[in-house]
Write a protein that holds these residues in place. Structure first.
Motif, PDB file in Angstrom:
ATOM      1  N   ALA A   1       0.831  -1.202   0.000  1.00 47.97           N
ATOM      2  CA  ALA A   1       0.000   0.000   0.000  1.00 47.97           C
ATOM      3  C   ALA A   1       0.869   1.257   0.000  1.00 47.97           C
ATOM      4  CB  ALA A   1      -0.942  -0.004   1.200  1.00 47.97           C
ATOM      5  N   ARG A   2       1.930   1.232   0.769  1.00 45.22           N
ATOM      6  CA  ARG A   2       2.843   2.388   0.776  1.00 45.22           C
ATOM      7  C   ARG A   2       3.491   2.582  -0.593  1.00 45.22           C
ATOM      8  NH1 ARG A   2       5.283   1.059   6.722  1.00 45.22           N
ATOM      9  NH2 ARG A   2       3.674   2.177   7.886  1.00 45.22           N
ATOM     10  N   ALA A   3       3.848   1.491  -1.255  1.00 45.15           N
ATOM     11  CA  ALA A   3       4.439   1.586  -2.596  1.00 45.15           C
ATOM     12  C   ALA A   3       3.431   2.144  -3.591  1.00 45.15           C
ATOM     13  CB  ALA A   3       4.946   0.219  -3.049  1.00 45.15           C
ATOM     14  N   LEU A   4       2.185   1.686  -3.520  1.00 44.81           N
ATOM     15  CA  LEU A   4       1.139   2.190  -4.418  1.00 44.81           C
ATOM     16  C   LEU A   4       0.902   3.675  -4.174  1.00 44.81           C
ATOM     17  CD1 LEU A   4      -1.070   1.796  -6.547  1.00 44.81           C
ATOM     18  CD2 LEU A   4      -2.580   0.977  -4.696  1.00 44.81           C
ATOM     19  N   ALA A   5       0.784   4.069  -2.912  1.00 45.67           N
ATOM     20  CA  ALA A   5       0.555   5.480  -2.588  1.00 45.67           C
ATOM     21  C   ALA A   5       1.705   6.347  -3.079  1.00 45.67           C
ATOM     22  CB  ALA A   5       0.352   5.653  -1.083  1.00 45.67           C
TER      23      ALA A   5
ATOM     24  N   GLY B   1       4.014  -7.764  -5.428  1.00 44.75           N
ATOM     25  CA  GLY B   1       4.895  -7.130  -4.470  1.00 44.75           C
ATOM     26  C   GLY B   1       5.023  -5.647  -4.752  1.00 44.75           C
ATOM     27  N   VAL B   2       6.002  -5.031  -4.137  1.00 42.08           N
ATOM     28  CA  VAL B   2       6.216  -3.583  -4.263  1.00 42.08           C
ATOM     29  C   VAL B   2       6.372  -3.171  -5.725  1.00 42.08           C
ATOM     30  CG1 VAL B   2       7.892  -1.763  -3.756  1.00 42.08           C
ATOM     31  CG2 VAL B   2       7.124  -3.300  -1.936  1.00 42.08           C
ATOM     32  N   GLU B   3       7.152  -3.904  -6.481  1.00 46.00           N
ATOM     33  CA  GLU B   3       7.381  -3.550  -7.901  1.00 46.00           C
ATOM     34  C   GLU B   3       6.065  -3.541  -8.678  1.00 46.00           C
ATOM     35  OE1 GLU B   3       9.483  -5.469 -11.832  1.00 46.00           O
ATOM     36  OE2 GLU B   3      10.447  -5.814  -9.894  1.00 46.00           O
TER      37      GLU B   3
ATOM     38  N   GLY C   1      -7.014  -0.267  -2.510  1.00 46.45           N
ATOM     39  CA  GLY C   1      -6.457  -1.140  -1.480  1.00 46.45           C
ATOM     40  C   GLY C   1      -5.568  -2.215  -2.088  1.00 46.45           C
ATOM     41  N   THR C   2      -4.791  -2.866  -1.224  1.00 47.37           N
ATOM     42  CA  THR C   2      -3.796  -3.824  -1.701  1.00 47.37           C
ATOM     43  C   THR C   2      -3.973  -5.273  -1.267  1.00 47.37           C
ATOM     44  OG1 THR C   2      -2.335  -3.236   0.141  1.00 47.37           O
ATOM     45  CG2 THR C   2      -2.029  -2.029  -1.930  1.00 47.37           C
ATOM     46  N   PRO C   3      -4.948  -5.636  -0.417  1.00 43.88           N
ATOM     47  CA  PRO C   3      -5.018  -7.039   0.005  1.00 43.88           C
ATOM     48  C   PRO C   3      -5.204  -8.043  -1.127  1.00 43.88           C
ATOM     49  CG  PRO C   3      -6.208  -5.696   1.560  1.00 43.88           C
ATOM     50  CD  PRO C   3      -5.843  -4.801   0.406  1.00 43.88           C
ATOM     51  N   ALA C   4      -6.095  -7.783  -2.066  1.00 40.78           N
ATOM     52  CA  ALA C   4      -6.350  -8.773  -3.128  1.00 40.78           C
ATOM     53  C   ALA C   4      -5.100  -9.009  -3.971  1.00 40.78           C
ATOM     54  CB  ALA C   4      -7.520  -8.330  -4.005  1.00 40.78           C
TER      55      ALA C   4
ATOM     56  N   ASN D   1      -1.816   1.640   6.417  1.00 40.35           N
ATOM     57  CA  ASN D   1      -2.650   0.440   6.441  1.00 40.35           C
ATOM     58  C   ASN D   1      -2.812  -0.113   5.034  1.00 40.35           C
ATOM     59  OD1 ASN D   1      -4.843   1.872   5.206  1.00 40.35           O
ATOM     60  ND2 ASN D   1      -5.387   2.699   7.205  1.00 40.35           N
ATOM     61  N   HIS D   2      -3.894  -0.786   4.760  1.00 42.60           N
ATOM     62  CA  HIS D   2      -4.093  -1.490   3.500  1.00 42.60           C
ATOM     63  C   HIS D   2      -4.720  -0.645   2.397  1.00 42.60           C
ATOM     64  CE1 HIS D   2      -7.997  -1.535   5.381  1.00 42.60           C
ATOM     65  NE2 HIS D   2      -8.527  -1.861   4.217  1.00 42.60           N
ATOM     66  N   SER D   3      -5.132   0.577   2.706  1.00 43.40           N
ATOM     67  CA  SER D   3      -5.886   1.349   1.726  1.00 43.40           C
ATOM     68  C   SER D   3      -5.457   2.807   1.700  1.00 43.40           C
ATOM     69  CB  SER D   3      -7.385   1.252   2.029  1.00 43.40           C
ATOM     70  OG  SER D   3      -7.673   1.889   3.246  1.00 43.40           O
TER      71      SER D   3
END
Length: 186
Positions: free
Chosen positions: A56-60, A136-138, A126-129, A77-79
């Motif tokens: 989630a941090r990588a996506l943000a 992963g991060v990449e 969000g990143t759980p799915a 968190n996850h979102s």
């Protein structure tokens, strides 16, 4: 959810909860909760939870690098909630455009939103799915770039977006999902 092992509490709890606060027991929901509790007890669950947050941090961060604003300035968190007002794209339009590109999100209001709850000025991601799938991060950094590309096309072209960008992203999503199948080995 209330868990207890005291027969004297059963009647007072049942009277407090049912029927006013809860409907009847739904067996599929009880089974889902039991499965979730069993998974949370496994030693690898903590590692999974840490990966969800790391992703989630990588996506943000990726979205912010692409010029999109995360309402909270990041995530722990996850979102995350993405403010689309600087791009002049509504949450409703973004949800549809990202869906056309095979990326799932939910339209969501932002703090002090001037748009109605049916339109909104943001999207929730969000990143759980994806983490469960093995991303992963990449991969989440790439997903951030794909989301920004689709939103950028909508910013330039209105709600209909950029069909070429959406088609390219659809192919990239397909390639990524093929590399991380839901049921590996099948």
């Amino acid at each position: 959810m209330i868990l207890w092992n005291d027969e004297e509490l059963t009647k007072p709890f049942n009277m407090a909860v049912f029927p006013g606060m809860q409907g009847g027991p739904l067996m599929h929901i009880i089974a889902a909760k039991a499965t979730a509790f069993a998974e949370a007890l496994r030693p690898d669950f903590s590692d999974y939870a840490h990966r969800v947050v790391e992703n989630a941090r990588a996506l943000a961060a990726s979205l912010e690098e692409q010029g999109l604003r995360i309402v909270s300035g990041g995530t722990d968190n996850h979102s995350m909630l993405v403010d689309l007002t600087p791009m002049d794209v509504t949450g409703k339009a973004a949800e549809k455009g990202l869906d056309r590109a095979l990326l799932t999100c939910n339209k969501n209001g932002i703090p002090f939103d001037t748009r109605s709850p049916f339109v909104t000025s943001g999207v929730r991601l969000g990143t759980p799915a994806g983490t469960t799938r093995g991303f992963g991060v990449e991969e989440f950094r790439k997903i951030g770039a794909m989301i920004a590309d689709v939103i950028g096309g909508m910013s330039r072209n209105g709600d209909e977006g950029d069909a070429q960008v959406e088609e390219r992203v659809r192919r990239e999503v397909g390639d990524m999902c093929a590399a991380f199948p839901v049921y590996p080995g099948r």
